[in-house]
Design a protein around this motif. Sequence first.
Motif, PDB file in Angstrom:
ATOM      1  N   TYR A 449      45.015 -12.538  56.715  1.00  0.00           N
ATOM      2  CA  TYR A 449      45.698 -12.311  55.535  1.00  0.00           C
ATOM      3  C   TYR A 449      45.174 -13.132  54.519  1.00  0.00           C
ATOM      4  O   TYR A 449      44.778 -14.256  54.548  1.00  0.00           O
ATOM      5  N   GLY A 450      44.923 -12.353  53.323  1.00  0.00           N
ATOM      6  CA  GLY A 450      44.222 -13.039  52.163  1.00  0.00           C
ATOM      7  C   GLY A 450      43.996 -12.076  51.052  1.00  0.00           C
ATOM      8  O   GLY A 450      44.076 -11.057  51.134  1.00  0.00           O
ATOM      9  N   PHE A 451      43.760 -12.885  49.952  1.00  0.00           N
ATOM     10  CA  PHE A 451      43.432 -11.958  48.702  1.00  0.00           C
ATOM     11  C   PHE A 451      41.848 -11.788  48.543  1.00  0.00           C
ATOM     12  O   PHE A 451      41.088 -12.648  49.019  1.00  0.00           O
ATOM     13  N   LEU A 452      41.493 -10.766  48.032  1.00  0.00           N
ATOM     14  CA  LEU A 452      40.300 -10.072  47.715  1.00  0.00           C
ATOM     15  C   LEU A 452      40.202  -9.889  46.013  1.00  0.00           C
ATOM     16  O   LEU A 452      41.146  -9.236  45.706  1.00  0.00           O
ATOM     17  N   LEU A 453      39.260  -9.754  45.616  1.00  0.00           N
ATOM     18  CA  LEU A 453      38.938  -9.741  44.043  1.00  0.00           C
ATOM     19  C   LEU A 453      38.910  -7.866  44.071  1.00  0.00           C
ATOM     20  O   LEU A 453      37.995  -7.364  44.750  1.00  0.00           O
ATOM     21  N   GLY A 454      39.803  -7.325  42.938  1.00  0.00           N
ATOM     22  CA  GLY A 454      39.533  -6.133  42.919  1.00  0.00           C
ATOM     23  C   GLY A 454      40.319  -5.143  43.842  1.00  0.00           C
ATOM     24  O   GLY A 454      41.175  -5.610  44.382  1.00  0.00           O
ATOM     25  N   SER A 455      39.948  -3.949  43.704  1.00  0.00           N
ATOM     26  CA  SER A 455      40.798  -2.918  44.484  1.00  0.00           C
ATOM     27  C   SER A 455      40.184  -2.415  45.751  1.00  0.00           C
ATOM     28  O   SER A 455      38.966  -1.863  45.816  1.00  0.00           O
ATOM     29  N   VAL A 456      40.651  -2.641  46.733  1.00  0.00           N
ATOM     30  CA  VAL A 456      40.016  -2.708  48.292  1.00  0.00           C
ATOM     31  C   VAL A 456      40.415  -1.642  49.025  1.00  0.00           C
ATOM     32  O   VAL A 456      41.917  -1.563  49.006  1.00  0.00           O
ATOM     33  N   TYR A 457      39.993  -0.646  49.676  1.00  0.00           N
ATOM     34  CA  TYR A 457      40.536   0.314  50.323  1.00  0.00           C
ATOM     35  C   TYR A 457      40.239   0.245  51.737  1.00  0.00           C
ATOM     36  O   TYR A 457      38.889  -0.125  51.996  1.00  0.00           O
ATOM     37  N   PRO A 458      41.028   0.632  52.791  1.00  0.00           N
ATOM     38  CA  PRO A 458      40.671   0.160  54.275  1.00  0.00           C
ATOM     39  C   PRO A 458      39.691   1.292  54.863  1.00  0.00           C
ATOM     40  O   PRO A 458      38.886   1.065  55.826  1.00  0.00           O
ATOM     41  N   TYR A 459      39.770   2.595  54.476  1.00  0.00           N
ATOM     42  CA  TYR A 459      39.026   3.732  55.190  1.00  0.00           C
ATOM     43  C   TYR A 459      37.697   3.645  55.424  1.00  0.00           C
ATOM     44  O   TYR A 459      37.112   3.998  56.429  1.00  0.00           O
ATOM     45  N   SER A 460      36.981   3.031  54.487  1.00  0.00           N
ATOM     46  CA  SER A 460      35.489   3.316  54.511  1.00  0.00           C
ATOM     47  C   SER A 460      34.964   2.282  55.491  1.00  0.00           C
ATOM     48  O   SER A 460      33.735   2.764  56.050  1.00  0.00           O
ATOM     49  N   ASN A 461      35.664   1.237  55.801  1.00  0.00           N
ATOM     50  CA  ASN A 461      34.647   0.400  56.932  1.00  0.00           C
ATOM     51  C   ASN A 461      35.909  -0.137  57.789  1.00  0.00           C
ATOM     52  O   ASN A 461      35.908  -1.396  58.325  1.00  0.00           O
ATOM     53  N   TRP A 462      36.763   0.761  58.355  1.00  0.00           N
ATOM     54  CA  TRP A 462      37.828   0.402  59.231  1.00  0.00           C
ATOM     55  C   TRP A 462      37.340  -0.032  60.584  1.00  0.00           C
ATOM     56  O   TRP A 462      36.426   0.870  61.143  1.00  0.00           O
ATOM     57  N   VAL A 463      37.592  -1.101  61.223  1.00  0.00           N
ATOM     58  CA  VAL A 463      37.127  -1.421  62.349  1.00  0.00           C
ATOM     59  C   VAL A 463      38.272  -1.892  63.371  1.00  0.00           C
ATOM     60  O   VAL A 463      39.210  -2.464  62.915  1.00  0.00           O
ATOM     61  N   ASP A 464      38.035  -1.098  64.601  1.00  0.00           N
ATOM     62  CA  ASP A 464      38.807  -1.252  65.723  1.00  0.00           C
ATOM     63  C   ASP A 464      39.296  -2.753  66.012  1.00  0.00           C
ATOM     64  O   ASP A 464      38.343  -3.517  66.293  1.00  0.00           O
ATOM     65  N   GLY A 465      40.180  -3.294  65.911  1.00  0.00           N
ATOM     66  CA  GLY A 465      40.308  -4.576  66.659  1.00  0.00           C
ATOM     67  C   GLY A 465      40.689  -5.632  65.427  1.00  0.00           C
ATOM     68  O   GLY A 465      40.723  -5.315  64.232  1.00  0.00           O
ATOM     69  N   TYR A 466      40.883  -6.781  65.933  1.00  0.00           N
ATOM     70  CA  TYR A 466      41.535  -7.776  64.822  1.00  0.00           C
ATOM     71  C   TYR A 466      40.447  -8.559  64.119  1.00  0.00           C
ATOM     72  O   TYR A 466      40.593  -9.401  63.232  1.00  0.00           O
ATOM     73  N   ASP A 467      39.358  -8.006  64.110  1.00  0.00           N
ATOM     74  CA  ASP A 467      38.113  -8.904  63.480  1.00  0.00           C
ATOM     75  C   ASP A 467      37.726  -7.880  62.061  1.00  0.00           C
ATOM     76  O   ASP A 467      36.828  -8.383  61.415  1.00  0.00           O
ATOM     77  N   ARG A 468      38.729  -6.817  61.643  1.00  0.00           N
ATOM     78  CA  ARG A 468      38.511  -6.384  60.390  1.00  0.00           C
ATOM     79  C   ARG A 468      38.408  -7.327  59.305  1.00  0.00           C
ATOM     80  O   ARG A 468      37.638  -7.384  58.418  1.00  0.00           O
ATOM     81  N   GLY A 469      39.512  -8.373  59.252  1.00  0.00           N
ATOM     82  CA  GLY A 469      39.548  -9.394  58.166  1.00  0.00           C
ATOM     83  C   GLY A 469      38.280 -10.237  57.976  1.00  0.00           C
ATOM     84  O   GLY A 469      37.773 -10.559  56.882  1.00  0.00           O
ATOM     85  N   ALA A 470      37.867 -10.459  59.152  1.00  0.00           N
ATOM     86  CA  ALA A 470      36.592 -11.404  59.096  1.00  0.00           C
ATOM     87  C   ALA A 470      35.505 -10.728  58.674  1.00  0.00           C
ATOM     88  O   ALA A 470      34.463 -11.401  57.909  1.00  0.00           O
ATOM     89  N   ASP A 471      35.548  -9.198  58.606  1.00  0.00           N
ATOM     90  CA  ASP A 471      34.232  -8.448  58.080  1.00  0.00           C
ATOM     91  C   ASP A 471      34.208  -8.550  56.599  1.00  0.00           C
ATOM     92  O   ASP A 471      33.196  -8.441  56.122  1.00  0.00           O
ATOM     93  N   VAL A 472      35.365  -8.919  55.866  1.00  0.00           N
ATOM     94  CA  VAL A 472      35.347  -9.022  54.579  1.00  0.00           C
ATOM     95  C   VAL A 472      35.706 -10.330  53.789  1.00  0.00           C
ATOM     96  O   VAL A 472      36.136 -10.395  52.779  1.00  0.00           O
ATOM     97  N   GLY A 473      35.716 -11.197  54.702  1.00  0.00           N
ATOM     98  CA  GLY A 473      36.023 -12.609  54.348  1.00  0.00           C
ATOM     99  C   GLY A 473      37.427 -13.048  54.228  1.00  0.00           C
ATOM    100  O   GLY A 473      37.863 -14.181  53.568  1.00  0.00           O
TER     101      GLY A 473
END
Length: 765
Positions: A449-473
Amino acid sequence: MSHSTRYARGFHHTLCAAAVAAGLGTSTAFAQATAEGTDANAEQSKSKLERIEVTARKTQENLQEVPVAITSIGAMELQEKGISVLTEVQQFSPNTTLQTSRGTNSTLTAFIRGVGQQDPLWGYEPGVGIYIDDVYMARPQGAVLDLLDVERIEVLRGPQGTLYGKNTIGGAVKYVTKEMSGGTEFNLEGTVGSYSQRDVKVTGQLPLIDDKLYLGFGFGDFNRDGFGEFLVAPEGQDRENYNKDLTAARVTLEYHPTDNLFMRLNWDKTEDDSNAKGGYRLVPSLLTDAPVPDNVYDSYTSLPTWNKVELEGLSLMINWDVTDALSLKYIGASRESYSPTNIDFDNTGNNLFDVPAVYDDENTSHELQANYLGDSYTVTGGLYAYDSESCGQFDAILGGLGLTLETSGCNNSSSYAAYVQSSFDLTEKLSMTLGARYTDEEKQASVFYGFLLGSVYPYSNWVDGYDRGADVGVPMSLGTDTDGDGVLDAPKTADWSRFTPRVGLEYQMDRDTLLFASYSQGFKSGTFNPRASTNERAADPEIADSIEFGIKKDWGDSVRTNVTLFWLDHKDRQYIVVEADPNDPTVLGQNLGNAAKSENKGIEAEITWAATDNLTLDMAFGYLDADLEQDENITVPLVGLSNTPDYTLALSANYQLDTDFGPVAFNGGYYYRDDYLLFEDNAVLEQDGYGMVNLSVTWESVNGQWYGGLHAKNLTDEEYMVGGYSFIGGIADDGSYLPGFGGDTTLVGYYGDPRTVHLTLGYRF
């Protein structure tokens, strides 16, 4: 006009109507259903009332001998009334809500007796269990089933915790498909109707090995233009709103190696490519040009309008009749679903509060069951195992602030249970039922859970599992610190166990009269908050204790009345309490907790009157009185139960006419739902009571090969909300709404179907 009813549609429930409904409801009750394939030679003296078979207690029984509140609607009745999707069944079951949720055509909102789950986010557990041939559907996405090759639909009201287990504290809905006859059959059906509806169904079966091996198949393609349009949408996007583009397929293999051994292998797949639904803005936008549209099915969006729901399942059932008294059954299943979706919360042409999301679920289950029929008793028992992985991500794009709030993670569970239930005679007329189930469950959860700058969409780099958030900081907000460095790096776990009993007494006063009383308990799984912004503890399971008193009676050969009185104590109700900060549009506290308990009591009455050999009249009446008590530590007040009207009433008539060109059936029905809230924590979105009128006429050729039907739904074109979003910062002194999350007034509604007419023609051999 009060704020609580300002945006409701429909008409008000009059005191006269309430009095009439109450008078009917206290006089008697139920029986509305047929089951195709019922043995016409079954021992009975009834000349007009049908014998209805159900499997509510995991074995086939006569509806009138089952001490449970059940509505069963068979294939013939579904066809005659033109019922095409599961949600229409709510019109025939008292105190039942089955409605299409917001955002998609396929996501189900289900409540029975005031118990259910409104939020379809991963990790949340339903309060009403949905079953396809005794296989549990764990997620609401895709649960709005288009009826294909169905034998009957059963609605079991009240906690079913002994035989069906967790997440059936409100009840269960069973979708039963047809068992093959063994011969060669083929059925082709086409439908055209309002909004360019064009549906095709193909079903059939053929023997691969005579009297041994049969193959069955079913395919449906369902299409319809939108009820409205997106008045504003990104360039190149399809602007239809509330359209339908869905395909469903089933393949079944049945094997009868011996007279006492039966196997069935089922595969099914559903793909819903309908557009994402846009909501109807109930107030103008403060930040952009988005006035209230003229049509409740029109919307605005800055997101792509595409949407997808994919479901696929495989199940195996093996039934072995060991002796005339003992049978063993195994049911194993694997199901998965994947749903990328676009939800525009603010419903404007700007990305003020847009939520593209991904849901990804897989689950497997195994059940071993035994049934024994003794001289004066029956026993049903079994073992059950369930494992699921439920993950997802959504990005709350706050374009006006140049930020995206990303939330992702998984909420996985494993569950094991053992159960047994026995009914035994105490005297010639008095019997007793004792049952119990023990369930042990563990959950693992993580949230980023956290804020990112700009507009972010999930489809281009969706990763199965809970490590998705870690991939984008995005930091982990809910989890476990395994190495003690102060950083969460692994899922958080919790476990629960529960013993759920059932005790009942049944008195067969005479051949046509059953009196029963029962106590039962059910529970809904504990869970972690999939939106957690802090490392909060899991919410405890919900517990429902229910007491019922009922009578099922056939009065001669023409009147059937079933009445149930119930009292349900629903403890530790799980609520997400949303607290927006009007001074900071980036702050949205969403805390999950056991925020309330309720006492729900009421009556359910269903009556069938075979007035003549040709005319049958039916009534289904439900009344529910709920007393909601809130936890004193919750700062946002809960104002009532959601999706739960005080009254439901259905009146219908069926007239059968024999002609030289085949039998014709005329059906007319009126359905009424009293006022209900869309959300528990505010009364801003409230639907006034409304009524719907439906008419149908169906025909079948003399030889039974050709058939057709003309069906008119919602003839008075009632507008009624079935979902919505409320993100406002409060109400000013002058009655206007203050801006909420995202800096705008987000208050939108989603609506049920308008008036439609469709014509069906089919051929079978």
